[in-house]
Design an enzyme around this catalytic site. Structure first.
Site, mmCIF file in Angstrom:
data_model
loop_
_atom_site.group_PDB
_atom_site.id
_atom_site.type_symbol
_atom_site.label_atom_id
_atom_site.label_comp_id
_atom_site.label_asym_id
_atom_site.label_seq_id
_atom_site.Cartn_x
_atom_site.Cartn_y
_atom_site.Cartn_z
ATOM 1 N N ARG A 87 92.222 -31.634 29.425
ATOM 2 C CA ARG A 87 92.276 -32.490 30.608
ATOM 3 C C ARG A 87 93.741 -32.806 30.900
ATOM 4 N NH1 ARG A 87 92.169 -38.488 30.931
ATOM 5 N NH2 ARG A 87 91.746 -38.966 33.112
ATOM 6 N N HIS A 131 96.919 -39.485 38.297
ATOM 7 C CA HIS A 131 97.106 -40.277 37.076
ATOM 8 C C HIS A 131 98.386 -41.104 37.275
ATOM 9 C CE1 HIS A 131 96.002 -40.424 32.583
ATOM 10 N NE2 HIS A 131 97.006 -41.286 32.721
ATOM 11 N N GLU A 176 91.665 -44.177 35.927
ATOM 12 C CA GLU A 176 91.857 -45.616 35.700
ATOM 13 C C GLU A 176 92.418 -46.352 36.916
ATOM 14 O OE1 GLU A 176 94.127 -46.166 32.125
ATOM 15 O OE2 GLU A 176 92.648 -45.169 30.868
ATOM 16 N N ASN A 303 86.954 -43.913 29.769
ATOM 17 C CA ASN A 303 88.093 -44.128 28.869
ATOM 18 C C ASN A 303 87.848 -45.421 28.109
ATOM 19 O OD1 ASN A 303 89.167 -41.949 30.178
ATOM 20 N ND2 ASN A 303 91.006 -42.977 30.920
ATOM 21 N N TYR A 305 89.242 -47.780 24.656
ATOM 22 C CA TYR A 305 90.198 -47.984 23.559
ATOM 23 C C TYR A 305 89.834 -49.162 22.649
ATOM 24 C CZ TYR A 305 93.135 -44.467 25.683
ATOM 25 O OH TYR A 305 93.597 -43.267 26.165
ATOM 26 N N GLU A 370 89.001 -40.195 27.686
ATOM 27 C CA GLU A 370 90.100 -40.652 26.821
ATOM 28 C C GLU A 370 89.550 -41.575 25.744
ATOM 29 O OE1 GLU A 370 93.501 -42.590 28.624
ATOM 30 O OE2 GLU A 370 93.534 -41.128 30.254
HETATM 31 O O1 IFM Z 1 98.575 -43.381 27.918
HETATM 32 C C1 IFM Z 1 97.539 -44.014 28.581
HETATM 33 C C2 IFM Z 1 96.944 -43.103 29.630
HETATM 34 O O2 IFM Z 1 97.888 -42.660 30.533
HETATM 35 C C3 IFM Z 1 95.868 -43.829 30.393
HETATM 36 N N1 IFM Z 1 94.908 -44.440 29.507
HETATM 37 C C4 IFM Z 1 95.395 -45.198 28.396
HETATM 38 C C5 IFM Z 1 96.445 -44.417 27.630
HETATM 39 C C6 IFM Z 1 96.965 -45.250 26.453
HETATM 40 O O3 IFM Z 1 97.536 -46.422 26.922
#
Ligand code: IFM
Length: 465
Positions: A87, A131, A176, A303, A305, A370
């Site tokens: 990606r 992006h 995002e 995405n 985290y 992500e």
């Molecule tokens: O590096 C970023 C990415 O560009 C977008 N999502 C989160 C990642 C980590 O912060």
């Protein structure tokens, strides 16, 4: 999940159904460098990173991983890792240096060469159109706060599809939009660095409108797999107190529901609309817009985290919040280990998130576009990077995905963030998210231990098909 458990998972073999794919992700400004090559125009991230005080140690993406010149080496690395898919994002200003009008063929040629290298290596390209690197020329005319930018985005989508539609099967409009709008126009932490709640709300809507218009343009051009990537942060109240519960509702509204619901239902959440109206930052919806925003997509990019713990505060925090009208809300990591970004390690919340998305958007396939973590990653004397924290994070989160799938979440694949260490936006190069270590002095790439674990997992999965 403990280290022993995650190792056991790695050894236990594949836990995903046939057809599930493993990939890695990057983004143009974070890796390409070569910002003044082949007619590329300036983007808001060039301007922002060159403005004193905006990024850690005044770092910029001018060189980054020099991927623009080293893409063949990087595709070979991906092949060594056994990736099924890659990606990446296209830099709008390589294709349309002024954001609209004149097309720069040399920019399109770069992406054609990259895609052809991927296809030759048997790696499926997943292309993201946006992006975060808006052409500066469009920002000068109002950026995402201006409705016209949404129209220009659809034009750009059509240009890229015309050049690459014959060889790229999977298309994503935005990455995002929460960050592009709220971090960029509300908190000032990202480009273009504005702190204007009304502009931020306008940016939210115009990004989503741009997504819908671009989706239609891609479909008209014949694209068969179109999606959008949203980032989700589950919000838990710090206590059952009504004020904390309401704070969590507000942040969940602006971080998660404000972007998801328009795309999948064609409506903004009523409570979020009320919060924004009260803050003097209305969403500028015009007749017919919501039908465009809700143009059907083939998949949702997820995405994830970490999760946050939210509390209401008696006094304003004084820190720049990305959330509109959130000066009295604290949004923190839950207790426990954190990555070098200060983010919690919370795989269980990933499972819950995927189940929530399954319920909100039944029938819509998901792709993890992500997921990853940043750690200190110092090479040892032997040059190797023994990134055991990343291995634990990776396996713990893959287990969370498998768990959600076993409970009915339709997840088709997983992209690790990131293929290699890169420019982590305002946090610069000290935050290392890669499966592959990059020595920025020499541009030498060294696969970390996590890369070997990921490669073995993907290989075992393939062999089990
Ligand atoms: O590096 C970023 C990415 O560009 C977008 N999502 C989160 C990642 C980590 O912060």
């Amino acid at each position: 999940m403990t280290t022993t458990q995650t190792r056991a998972l790695a050894d236990a073999g594949p836990t995903f159904p046939p057809g599930f794919f493993f990939g890695a992700a990057t983004a143009a400004y974070q890796i390409e460098g070569a910002v003044d090559v082949d007619g590329r125009g300036p983007s808001i991230w060039d301007t922002f990173s060159h403005t004193p005080g905006r990024t850690a140690r005044a770092e910029t993406g001018d060189v980054a991983c020099d991927h623009y010149r080293r893409y063949r080496e990087d595709v070979a690395l991906m092949a060594d890792l056994g990736l099924d898919a890659y990606r990446f994002s296209v830099a709008w200003t390589r294709v349309l240096p002024e954001g609209a009008g004149r097309v720069e063929q040399r920019g399109l040629d770069f992406y054609r060469r990259l895609v052809d290298s991927l296809l030759e290596a048997g790696i499926t390209p997943w292309l993201t159109l946006y992006h975060w690197d808006l052409p500066q020329a469009l920002e000068d005319r109002g950026g995402w706060a201006d409705r016209d930018t949404a129209l220009r985005f659809a034009d750009y989508a059509a240009v890229v599809h015309q050049a690459l539609g014959d060889r790229v099967p999977h298309w994503s409009t935005l990455n995002e939009p929460m960050c592009s709008s709220l971090l960029g126009y509300m908190a000032g932490q990202h480009a273009p660095g504005r702190r204007d709640p009304a502009a931020a709300a306008r940016a939210v809507h115009h990004l989503l409108l741009g997504h819908g218009l671009a989706t239609r343009a891609l479909r008209e051009a014949g694209a068969e797999s179109v999606g959008v990537t949203l980032n989700f942060t589950p919000m838990s109240p710090a206590s059952p107190a009504a004020a904390d519960v309401d704070a969590a509702r507000r942040l969940d509204g602006q971080q998660n529901r404000m972007f998801l619901l328009p795309v999948v239902t064609g409506e903004y959440p009523a409570d979020v609309v009320a919060d924004l109206d009260a803050a003097g930052a209305p969403l500028p919806v015009e007749d017919g817009d919501m039908d465009v925003v809700a143009t059907p997509v083939d998949w949702l990019g997820v995405n994830y985290y970490f999760r946050s713990v939210v509390s209401a505060l008696p006094e304003p925090t004084g820190k720049a919040s990305p959330f509109i009208g959130a000066e009295r809300i604290d949004d923190a990591a839950p207790p426990g280990p954190t990555t070098t970004m200060g983010w919690a390690v919370t795989p269980e919340a990933f499972t819950e998130l995927l189940l929530r998305l399954r319920d909100i958007a039944p029938g819509l396939p998901m792709v993890i576009t992500e997921n990853g973590s940043a750690w200190p990653d110092t090479p040892g004397v032997d040059g190797r990077v023994a990134d055991h924290e990343r291995v634990d994070y990776l396996l713990g989160h893959l287990a969370a995905v498998a768990d959600a799938m076993a409970r009915g979440a339709d997840v088709r694949g997983y992209f690790a963030w990131s293929l290699m260490d890169n420019f982590e936006w305002a946090r610069g190069y000290a935050q290392r998210f890669g499966l592959v270590h990059v020595d920025y002095d020499t541009q030498r790439r060294t696969p970390k231990h996590s890369a070997a674990v990921y490669r073995d997992l993907a290989r075992r999965h393939r062999e089990s098909r």
